[in-house]
Design an enzyme around this catalytic site. Structure first.
Site, PDB file in Angstrom:
ATOM      1  N   ASP A 124       0.865  -1.182   0.000  1.00 21.47           N
ATOM      2  CA  ASP A 124       0.000   0.000   0.000  1.00 21.47           C
ATOM      3  C   ASP A 124       0.908   1.239   0.000  1.00 21.47           C
ATOM      4  OD1 ASP A 124      -1.992   1.833   0.194  1.00 21.47           O
ATOM      5  OD2 ASP A 124      -2.651   1.270   2.208  1.00 21.47           O
ATOM      6  N   ASN A 158      11.310  -7.725  -7.889  1.00 26.59           N
ATOM      7  CA  ASN A 158      10.773  -6.412  -8.249  1.00 26.59           C
ATOM      8  C   ASN A 158      11.857  -5.356  -8.291  1.00 26.59           C
ATOM      9  OD1 ASN A 158      10.262  -3.946  -6.204  1.00 26.59           O
ATOM     10  ND2 ASN A 158      10.483  -5.844  -5.014  1.00 26.59           N
ATOM     11  N   PHE A 179      10.219   2.829  -6.054  1.00 26.57           N
ATOM     12  CA  PHE A 179       9.461   3.714  -5.152  1.00 26.57           C
ATOM     13  C   PHE A 179       8.450   4.598  -5.892  1.00 26.57           C
ATOM     14  CE2 PHE A 179      13.309   4.110  -2.012  1.00 26.57           C
ATOM     15  CZ  PHE A 179      13.056   2.846  -1.526  1.00 26.57           C
ATOM     16  N   SER A 186      16.419  -0.894   0.420  1.00 27.75           N
ATOM     17  CA  SER A 186      15.928  -1.356  -0.876  1.00 27.75           C
ATOM     18  C   SER A 186      17.111  -1.504  -1.818  1.00 27.75           C
ATOM     19  CB  SER A 186      14.920  -0.360  -1.443  1.00 27.75           C
ATOM     20  OG  SER A 186      13.725  -0.464  -0.743  1.00 27.75           O
ATOM     21  N   ASN A 192      19.392  -1.867  -5.294  1.00 30.56           N
ATOM     22  CA  ASN A 192      19.453  -1.192  -6.598  1.00 30.56           C
ATOM     23  C   ASN A 192      19.255   0.311  -6.551  1.00 30.56           C
ATOM     24  OD1 ASN A 192      19.712  -3.762  -8.017  1.00 30.56           O
ATOM     25  ND2 ASN A 192      17.564  -4.039  -7.448  1.00 30.56           N
ATOM     26  N   THR A 193      19.102   0.861  -5.376  1.00 24.42           N
ATOM     27  CA  THR A 193      19.128   2.311  -5.249  1.00 24.42           C
ATOM     28  C   THR A 193      20.590   2.655  -5.038  1.00 24.42           C
ATOM     29  OG1 THR A 193      17.001   2.354  -4.190  1.00 24.42           O
ATOM     30  CG2 THR A 193      18.397   4.282  -3.858  1.00 24.42           C
ATOM     31  N   LYS A 253      14.698  -0.156   8.654  1.00 28.72           N
ATOM     32  CA  LYS A 253      14.522  -1.442   7.942  1.00 28.72           C
ATOM     33  C   LYS A 253      15.821  -1.831   7.260  1.00 28.72           C
ATOM     34  CE  LYS A 253      11.568  -3.853   4.636  1.00 28.72           C
ATOM     35  NZ  LYS A 253      10.301  -3.799   3.912  1.00 28.72           N
ATOM     36  N   ASN A 291      14.485  -6.659   4.156  1.00 26.72           N
ATOM     37  CA  ASN A 291      14.025  -6.226   2.838  1.00 26.72           C
ATOM     38  C   ASN A 291      14.321  -7.337   1.822  1.00 26.72           C
ATOM     39  OD1 ASN A 291      13.236  -4.437   0.678  1.00 26.72           O
ATOM     40  ND2 ASN A 291      13.779  -2.738   2.020  1.00 26.72           N
ATOM     41  N   THR A 292      14.201  -7.051   0.550  1.00 22.96           N
ATOM     42  CA  THR A 292      14.469  -8.064  -0.487  1.00 22.96           C
ATOM     43  C   THR A 292      15.977  -8.251  -0.682  1.00 22.96           C
ATOM     44  OG1 THR A 292      14.347  -6.352  -2.170  1.00 22.96           O
ATOM     45  CG2 THR A 292      12.327  -7.565  -1.721  1.00 22.96           C
TER      46      THR A 292
HETATM   47  C1  LIG Z   1       6.615  -5.736  -5.269  1.00 25.51           C
HETATM   48  C2  LIG Z   1       7.305  -5.374  -3.969  1.00 25.51           C
HETATM   49  C3  LIG Z   1       7.461  -4.053  -3.606  1.00 25.51           C
HETATM   50  C4  LIG Z   1       8.109  -3.714  -2.416  1.00 25.51           C
HETATM   51  N1  LIG Z   1       8.230  -2.396  -2.072  1.00 25.51           N
HETATM   52  C5  LIG Z   1       8.829  -2.068  -0.910  1.00 25.51           C
HETATM   53  C6  LIG Z   1       8.935  -0.713  -0.528  1.00 25.51           C
HETATM   54  O1  LIG Z   1       8.457   0.197  -1.195  1.00 25.51           O
HETATM   55  N2  LIG Z   1       9.586  -0.438   0.642  1.00 25.51           N
HETATM   56  C7  LIG Z   1      10.116  -1.407   1.442  1.00 25.51           C
HETATM   57  O2  LIG Z   1      10.683  -1.094   2.489  1.00 25.51           O
HETATM   58  N3  LIG Z   1      10.002  -2.704   1.110  1.00 25.51           N
HETATM   59  C8  LIG Z   1       9.377  -3.050  -0.037  1.00 25.51           C
HETATM   60  N4  LIG Z   1       9.269  -4.366  -0.385  1.00 25.51           N
HETATM   61  C9  LIG Z   1       9.877  -5.396   0.493  1.00 25.51           C
HETATM   62  C10 LIG Z   1       8.850  -5.985   1.448  1.00 25.51           C
HETATM   63  O3  LIG Z   1       8.348  -5.012   2.310  1.00 25.51           O
HETATM   64  C11 LIG Z   1       9.488  -7.123   2.285  1.00 25.51           C
HETATM   65  O4  LIG Z   1      10.493  -6.573   3.107  1.00 25.51           O
HETATM   66  C12 LIG Z   1      10.091  -8.203   1.419  1.00 25.51           C
HETATM   67  O5  LIG Z   1       9.316  -8.433   0.259  1.00 25.51           O
HETATM   68  C13 LIG Z   1      10.235  -9.534   2.173  1.00 25.51           C
HETATM   69  O6  LIG Z   1       8.982 -10.000   2.605  1.00 25.51           O
HETATM   70  P1  LIG Z   1       8.142 -11.124   1.783  1.00 25.51           P
HETATM   71  O7  LIG Z   1       9.071 -12.251   1.536  1.00 25.51           O
HETATM   72  O8  LIG Z   1       6.988 -11.441   2.672  1.00 25.51           O
HETATM   73  O9  LIG Z   1       7.689 -10.481   0.519  1.00 25.51           O
HETATM   74  C14 LIG Z   1       8.618  -4.727  -1.565  1.00 25.51           C
HETATM   75  C15 LIG Z   1       8.446  -6.067  -1.930  1.00 25.51           C
HETATM   76  C16 LIG Z   1       7.786  -6.399  -3.108  1.00 25.51           C
HETATM   77  C17 LIG Z   1       7.613  -7.852  -3.460  1.00 25.51           C
END
Ligand SMILES: Cc1cc2nc3c(=O)[nH]c(=O)nc-3n(C[C@H](O)[C@H](O)[C@H](O)COP(=O)(O)O)c2cc1C
Length: 387
Positions: free
Chosen positions: A71, A117, A121, A181, A183-184, A220, A249-250
């Site tokens: 969101d 992904n 942002f 995040s 790649n930034t 984070k 994070n990812t």
């Molecule tokens: C499509 C996508 C967009 C994301 N966007 C953000 C973001 O804007 N900011 C952020 O801190 N993490 C972002 N994340 C990372 C998630 O908040 C989370 O830390 C990460 O996906 C690991 O959790 P999961 O395995 O349950 O997806 C994003 C993840 C996905 C898949």
């Protein structure tokens, strides 16, 4: 079951962002209509008392929340909460509105229950999100995740985050600084460079000090830090007086993928999320807990897919857990199923409630230093940032 079939036959053929937009639009309307929200809340959203957690000075009806990124503009968190989520972390929001990277920028790895992904942002900017949040009701609990605007320089990052904090803090139950995040260019360096993190936290803290009631501040972090970097961040978070850490994070690695490790989707640049992240996310959490679990509220994210995953993180020190990818694959009933399963695990355990189980399995941090993580995807997407 029905969702799984619908996903297999219909949704997986559509662009992930189109499906996301559709879901957001449906839930925005459901969340905005009192009667529908109440019906959802009384069915899917009903939460067992054993799930209740008090953390960060706030009451959470369930420890299961929505991770940042779902969101982004704070437009459908009420609908998400009505499905059973105990809180929503909105964002990442940046000081200035920005479109994000060109599409396609989200890729499914269905067999691995994973996503890649490089969103970049995309968001409507701090002022617009603040206006939306200003009209919100006291429930659900909403955290706001802020990040660096793409055009802001690394030297200007402190001022950029500060501006977002100034605008958004009074509408947030807690604030999360996203420094992880992938790649930034340069962004993740803030995590490991203690001076940069300290000045960023100090800048944001100054804004928060002017806000009443006090807004808890968390950072984070990512999964690709070495173990000693994780330890150093835990120590620094305590020294800086942070309220907590969100981990993780990812990842830019492609570890943990099954037979599709060589697929075109896996080769896309960007951050990998979902089940393949589970092992490292748990390792990082255990390390943070061993190091600073007494002093920090730990929020676990990364590959949480089943009630057992959530329970394992709680025992390992997480007061709260979050998910993104599993919700994409699990569908609208997934939070309800998670809550039911988690309540059963808590009730049948020796602890009785989730709150009593937090950190029950505190483990000493392993002394070993992690070797560099390979293989990695290309670190930078062609333009801009990931997520
Ligand atoms: C499509 C996508 C967009 C994301 N966007 C953000 C973001 O804007 N900011 C952020 O801190 N993490 C972002 N994340 C990372 C998630 O908040 C989370 O830390 C990460 O996906 C690991 O959790 P999961 O395995 O349950 O997806 C994003 C993840 C996905 C898949």
């Amino acid at each position: 079951m029905i969702y799984r079939l619908f996903f297999r036959l219909v949704l997986r053929r559509l662009d992930p962002e189109r499906v996301h937009g559709l879901a957001a639009s449906l839930l925005r309307h459901a969340g905005g209509v009192g009667l529908l929200r109440d019906v959802l809340g009384r069915t899917l959203g009903r939460r067992d008392g054993v799930l209740r957690v008090r953390a960060l000075g706030l009451d959470f009806p369930s420890p299961l929340g929505v991770a940042a990124g779902l969101d982004k503009n704070a437009t459908w968190f009420e609908g998400l909460a009505a499905l059973g989520f105990g809180f929503v972390e909105v964002g990442t929001v940046t000081a200035q509105a920005q479109p994000g990277n060109p599409r396609p920028r989200v890729f499914r790895l269905v067999n691995d229950r994973a996503l890649v992904n490089r969103m970049g942002f995309p968001n409507t900017g701090a002022e617009a999100v603040a206006t939306t949040l200003a009209a919100r009701r006291p429930h659900p609990v909403v955290g706001v995740n802020i990040g660096k605007t793409k055009v802001a320089t690394m030297d200007g990052a402190g001022e950029d985050y500060r501006q977002s904090a100034r605008v958004l803090a009074r509408h947030a139950d807690f604030l999360v600084l996203n420094v992880s995040s992938p790649n930034t260019p340069g962004l993740r360096d803030i995590q490991a460079a203690s001076g940069r993190l300290a000045s960023l936290v100090a800048a944001v803290r100054e804004e928060l000090d002017a806000t009443t009631p006090r807004v808890p501040l968390l950072v984070k972090i990512g999964p690709d830090l070495t173990d000693s970097e994780v330890d150093a961040i835990a120590d620094q978070a305590v020294a800086l007086g942070l309220d907590g850490l969100v981990a993780v994070n990812t990842t830019t690695t492609r570890e943990g993928l099954g037979v599709r490790a060589g697929s075109p989707q896996a080769a896309e640049s960007g951050g990998l999320s979902g089940v393949p992240l589970k092992v490292r996310a748990l390792e990082v959490l255990e390390r943070l807990n061993a190091r600073a679990g007494e002093d920090l509220v730990l929020v676990a994210a990364g590959g949480i897919d089943t009630p057992e995953d959530a329970w394992e993180r709680i025992l390992a020190g997480a007061s709260l857990v979050q998910a993104y990818t599993a919700f994409v694959y699990g569908g609208p009933v997934w939070p309800h199923r998670m809550n039911r399963g988690l309540a059963k695990l808590a009730r049948e355990s020796e602890y009785g409630t989730v709150e009593a189980a937090i950190g029950a399995m505190r483990k000493p941090a392993a002394p070993r230093e992690r070797s560099p993580r390979v293989p990695s995807a290309p670190p930078n997407p062609p333009a801009g940032q990931a997520q």
